[in-house]
Design a protein around this motif. Structure first.
Motif, PDB file in Angstrom:
ATOM      1  N   GLY A 145      35.706  32.371 -13.470  1.00 29.08           N
ATOM      2  CA  GLY A 145      35.154  33.156 -14.558  1.00 29.08           C
ATOM      3  C   GLY A 145      33.684  33.462 -14.403  1.00 29.08           C
ATOM      4  O   GLY A 145      33.167  34.377 -15.067  1.00 29.08           O
ATOM      5  N   PHE A 146      32.953  32.727 -13.532  1.00 35.09           N
ATOM      6  CA  PHE A 146      31.542  33.026 -13.293  1.00 35.09           C
ATOM      7  C   PHE A 146      31.416  34.387 -12.605  1.00 35.09           C
ATOM      8  O   PHE A 146      32.257  34.764 -11.788  1.00 35.09           O
ATOM      9  N   LEU A 147      30.349  35.112 -12.924  1.00 43.46           N
ATOM     10  CA  LEU A 147      30.083  36.403 -12.277  1.00 43.46           C
ATOM     11  C   LEU A 147      29.292  36.155 -10.999  1.00 43.46           C
ATOM     12  O   LEU A 147      28.213  35.548 -11.032  1.00 43.46           O
ATOM     13  N   ALA A 148      29.836  36.619  -9.880  1.00 42.13           N
ATOM     14  CA  ALA A 148      29.183  36.467  -8.571  1.00 42.13           C
ATOM     15  C   ALA A 148      28.781  37.834  -8.049  1.00 42.13           C
ATOM     16  O   ALA A 148      29.412  38.853  -8.356  1.00 42.13           O
ATOM     17  N   ARG A 177      22.743  29.442  -3.403  1.00 47.12           N
ATOM     18  CA  ARG A 177      23.046  30.462  -2.403  1.00 47.12           C
ATOM     19  C   ARG A 177      24.250  29.992  -1.596  1.00 47.12           C
ATOM     20  O   ARG A 177      24.231  28.913  -1.009  1.00 47.12           O
ATOM     21  N   LEU A 178      25.301  30.805  -1.597  1.00 46.64           N
ATOM     22  CA  LEU A 178      26.527  30.449  -0.895  1.00 46.64           C
ATOM     23  C   LEU A 178      26.827  31.479   0.186  1.00 46.64           C
ATOM     24  O   LEU A 178      26.367  32.622   0.121  1.00 46.64           O
ATOM     25  N   GLU A 179      27.600  31.056   1.166  1.00 52.07           N
ATOM     26  CA  GLU A 179      28.085  31.967   2.203  1.00 52.07           C
ATOM     27  C   GLU A 179      29.583  32.132   2.044  1.00 52.07           C
ATOM     28  O   GLU A 179      30.347  31.170   2.197  1.00 52.07           O
ATOM     29  N   ALA A 232      29.789  43.239  -7.454  1.00 55.78           N
ATOM     30  CA  ALA A 232      29.940  42.057  -8.320  1.00 55.78           C
ATOM     31  C   ALA A 232      31.419  41.845  -8.605  1.00 55.78           C
ATOM     32  O   ALA A 232      32.200  42.795  -8.650  1.00 55.78           O
ATOM     33  N   ALA A 233      31.796  40.576  -8.754  1.00 57.21           N
ATOM     34  CA  ALA A 233      33.187  40.236  -9.051  1.00 57.21           C
ATOM     35  C   ALA A 233      33.216  38.874  -9.730  1.00 57.21           C
ATOM     36  O   ALA A 233      32.261  38.093  -9.661  1.00 57.21           O
ATOM     37  N   THR A 234      34.328  38.597 -10.392  1.00 59.91           N
ATOM     38  CA  THR A 234      34.513  37.320 -11.083  1.00 59.91           C
ATOM     39  C   THR A 234      35.119  36.297 -10.131  1.00 59.91           C
ATOM     40  O   THR A 234      36.018  36.614  -9.350  1.00 59.91           O
ATOM     41  N   VAL A 235      34.624  35.071 -10.211  1.00 56.02           N
ATOM     42  CA  VAL A 235      35.187  33.982  -9.402  1.00 56.02           C
ATOM     43  C   VAL A 235      36.595  33.672  -9.891  1.00 56.02           C
ATOM     44  O   VAL A 235      36.834  33.537 -11.101  1.00 56.02           O
ATOM     45  N   GLU A 236      37.536  33.564  -8.951  1.00 57.97           N
ATOM     46  CA  GLU A 236      38.931  33.277  -9.291  1.00 57.97           C
ATOM     47  C   GLU A 236      39.469  32.203  -8.351  1.00 57.97           C
ATOM     48  O   GLU A 236      39.014  32.085  -7.212  1.00 57.97           O
ATOM     49  N   PRO A 237      40.470  31.428  -8.813  1.00 55.96           N
ATOM     50  CA  PRO A 237      41.196  30.574  -7.865  1.00 55.96           C
ATOM     51  C   PRO A 237      41.996  31.456  -6.902  1.00 55.96           C
ATOM     52  O   PRO A 237      42.497  32.511  -7.301  1.00 55.96           O
ATOM     53  N   ARG A 238      42.069  31.042  -5.652  1.00 57.69           N
ATOM     54  CA  ARG A 238      42.832  31.849  -4.686  1.00 57.69           C
ATOM     55  C   ARG A 238      44.292  31.935  -5.091  1.00 57.69           C
ATOM     56  O   ARG A 238      44.910  33.002  -5.016  1.00 57.69           O
ATOM     57  N   ALA A 239      44.858  30.802  -5.541  1.00 57.99           N
ATOM     58  CA  ALA A 239      46.262  30.782  -5.985  1.00 57.99           C
ATOM     59  C   ALA A 239      46.318  30.225  -7.401  1.00 57.99           C
ATOM     60  O   ALA A 239      45.832  29.119  -7.658  1.00 57.99           O
ATOM     61  N   LEU A 241      29.348  36.845   4.155  1.00 61.46           N
ATOM     62  CA  LEU A 241      28.592  37.624   3.183  1.00 61.46           C
ATOM     63  C   LEU A 241      27.842  36.667   2.253  1.00 61.46           C
ATOM     64  O   LEU A 241      28.399  35.650   1.818  1.00 61.46           O
ATOM     65  N   PRO A 242      26.590  36.957   1.919  1.00 62.93           N
ATOM     66  CA  PRO A 242      25.835  36.092   1.001  1.00 62.93           C
ATOM     67  C   PRO A 242      26.317  36.280  -0.434  1.00 62.93           C
ATOM     68  O   PRO A 242      26.590  37.395  -0.868  1.00 62.93           O
ATOM     69  N   VAL A 243      26.392  35.159  -1.171  1.00 61.56           N
ATOM     70  CA  VAL A 243      26.901  35.185  -2.556  1.00 61.56           C
ATOM     71  C   VAL A 243      25.901  34.491  -3.466  1.00 61.56           C
ATOM     72  O   VAL A 243      25.419  33.399  -3.153  1.00 61.56           O
ATOM     73  N   THR A 244      25.578  35.139  -4.584  1.00 58.64           N
ATOM     74  CA  THR A 244      24.777  34.510  -5.634  1.00 58.64           C
ATOM     75  C   THR A 244      25.553  34.571  -6.947  1.00 58.64           C
ATOM     76  O   THR A 244      26.469  35.385  -7.091  1.00 58.64           O
ATOM     77  N   LEU A 245      25.189  33.709  -7.889  1.00 51.12           N
ATOM     78  CA  LEU A 245      25.880  33.651  -9.179  1.00 51.12           C
ATOM     79  C   LEU A 245      24.869  33.726 -10.305  1.00 51.12           C
ATOM     80  O   LEU A 245      23.814  33.076 -10.259  1.00 51.12           O
ATOM     81  N   ASP A 246      25.192  34.509 -11.327  1.00 50.38           N
ATOM     82  CA  ASP A 246      24.286  34.647 -12.465  1.00 50.38           C
ATOM     83  C   ASP A 246      24.077  33.308 -13.165  1.00 50.38           C
ATOM     84  O   ASP A 246      22.985  33.007 -13.646  1.00 50.38           O
ATOM     85  N   ALA A 247      25.131  32.491 -13.240  1.00 44.24           N
ATOM     86  CA  ALA A 247      25.042  31.219 -13.953  1.00 44.24           C
ATOM     87  C   ALA A 247      24.253  30.170 -13.184  1.00 44.24           C
ATOM     88  O   ALA A 247      23.722  29.228 -13.783  1.00 44.24           O
ATOM     89  N   LEU A 248      24.170  30.322 -11.856  1.00 41.70           N
ATOM     90  CA  LEU A 248      23.476  29.353 -10.999  1.00 41.70           C
ATOM     91  C   LEU A 248      22.517  30.117 -10.086  1.00 41.70           C
ATOM     92  O   LEU A 248      22.765  30.268  -8.888  1.00 41.70           O
TER      93      LEU A 248
END
Length: 352
Positions: free
Chosen positions: A264-267, A227-229, A57-64, A216-223
């Motif tokens: 800030g969303f948890l993925a 389902r994202l790739e 698990a990790a927090t969503v961040e802007p790349r830059a 890699l498959p990605v899911t988010l607790d808030a959504l």
């Protein structure tokens, strides 16, 4: 009363009862050889998914993330943007009051104009043979000094104009009109929200199975329905200090922001790396060691038959069998070190 003589034939019912009693006694008492067989636990060889799971698990961040700081001190004259505004490269974000620097710029421009006239006059006098070489060089140097002073104050005036360095989104604004700011104080935070990433801390045992550009498959607790790739954008070159974790940066699709994903969303990542979906396996405890390889005991007709095998990877309690066994065969499930070839056994526990 009638009595049977001792030598008279027994009734048929008594003979049947005696036969039944003998049969039951024989069933209750198995043969001696079977009673002497060693009770063992057995396992039927089959296939399992031996893929290595990756759950992180990790927090969503802007790349830059850009922290835009003041390059001069002054008072905020105006602010042109709010949080959430999308801006273009070079767009005005705020203006500082740089009246003093503007006055210095005007004075330096006047000095440069005067120095330029003196230099042009020195050129003419030198052409006529009136001015000396030293006077000409002095006029030239004076012009260069005036020009550098003008350029300095041009920069100071430009510092009062706060511009976006690239196309991005304002995610934080730290100033208001009339506020005094100091040099290097943060004015805005900007990010390109079309490039959101996860920065995962991956163990050294897992990172060797991850490649750049891997999906890699990605899911988010808030959504939870989304389902994202994610695509592995880069793998950092070294582990982080004592944690021994290596950062793997996963880039989310460019549409993630429009689909509701926010910094800030948890993925979460739940994937199988080093895929081995149908691997022939046995319990690791069932494998014994030889001088030049490995073996297991196959149970055939209630006897142990030593079978040499080639094993592969081990994960958890399971060991991969590369060759030497077939699905459906039954083997000794426990440590074989105390057992012997052709030993008679009796299966009391059968593990699937």
């Amino acid at each position: 009363m009638l009595r049977y003589k001792s030598d008279s034939p027994r009734p048929l019912s008594a003979l049947l009862a005696l036969a039944l009693l003998v049969g039951c006694q024989q069933e209750a008492d198995p043969p001696q050889a079977k009673r002497d067989a060693t009770p063992v636990a057995a396992h039927q060889v089959n296939t399992r998914d031996l893929s290595r799971p990756l759950r992180l698990a990790a927090t969503v961040e802007p790349r830059a993330l850009i922290s835009l700081a003041a390059r001069t001190e002054g008072t905020v004259k105006s602010v042109a943007v709010e949080e959430g505004d999308r801006v273009k490269a070079g767009q005005l974000l705020a203006q500082l009051d740089v009246a003093e620097a503007a006055a210095e710029l005007a004075r330096s421009e006047a000095q440069m104009a005067s120095a330029k006239l003196d230099f042009e006059r020195a050129i003419e006098l030198r052409r006529r043979g009136v001015a000396t070489q030293i006077e000409y060089q002095a006029a030239d140097v004076a012009l260069q000094v005036a020009r550098s002073q003008r350029d300095l104050w041009l920069s100071r005036v430009a510092y009062g104009r706060i511009e976006a360095p690239q196309a991005s989104t304002i995610i934080a604004r730290h100033i208001e009109t009339g506020e005094a700011v100091e040099i290097q104080s943060t004015l805005f935070e900007l990010a390109d929200l079309d490039q959101l990433v996860l920065r995962l801390g991956v163990s050294e045992l897992d990172v060797v199975h991850i490649n750049q550009d891997q999906i890699l498959p990605v899911t988010l607790d808030a959504l939870p329905e989304l389902r994202l790739e994610g695509r592995v954008r880069r793998i950092f070159p070294a582990a982080q200090g004592s944690s021994r974790l290596i950062t793997v940066e996963v880039l989310l699709p460019s549409s993630a922001w429009d689909q509701g994903v926010r910094p800030g969303f948890l993925a979460r990542i739940d994937a199988a790396i080093d895929p081995r979906p149908n691997t022939l396996v046995v319990p690791g405890a069932a494998v014994g060691s030889l001088d030049n390889g490995h073996y297991v005991y196959v149970i055939e007709n209630d006897r142990l038959v030593q079978r040499e095998i080639s094993k592969g990877i081990s994960r958890g309690r399971w060991t991969e069998i590369v060759n030497g066994l077939e699905p459906g065969e039954t083997i000794l499930a426990s440590n074989p070190i105390d057992m012997l070839e052709d030993q008679q056994v009796r299966i009391v526990i059968n593990h699937d």
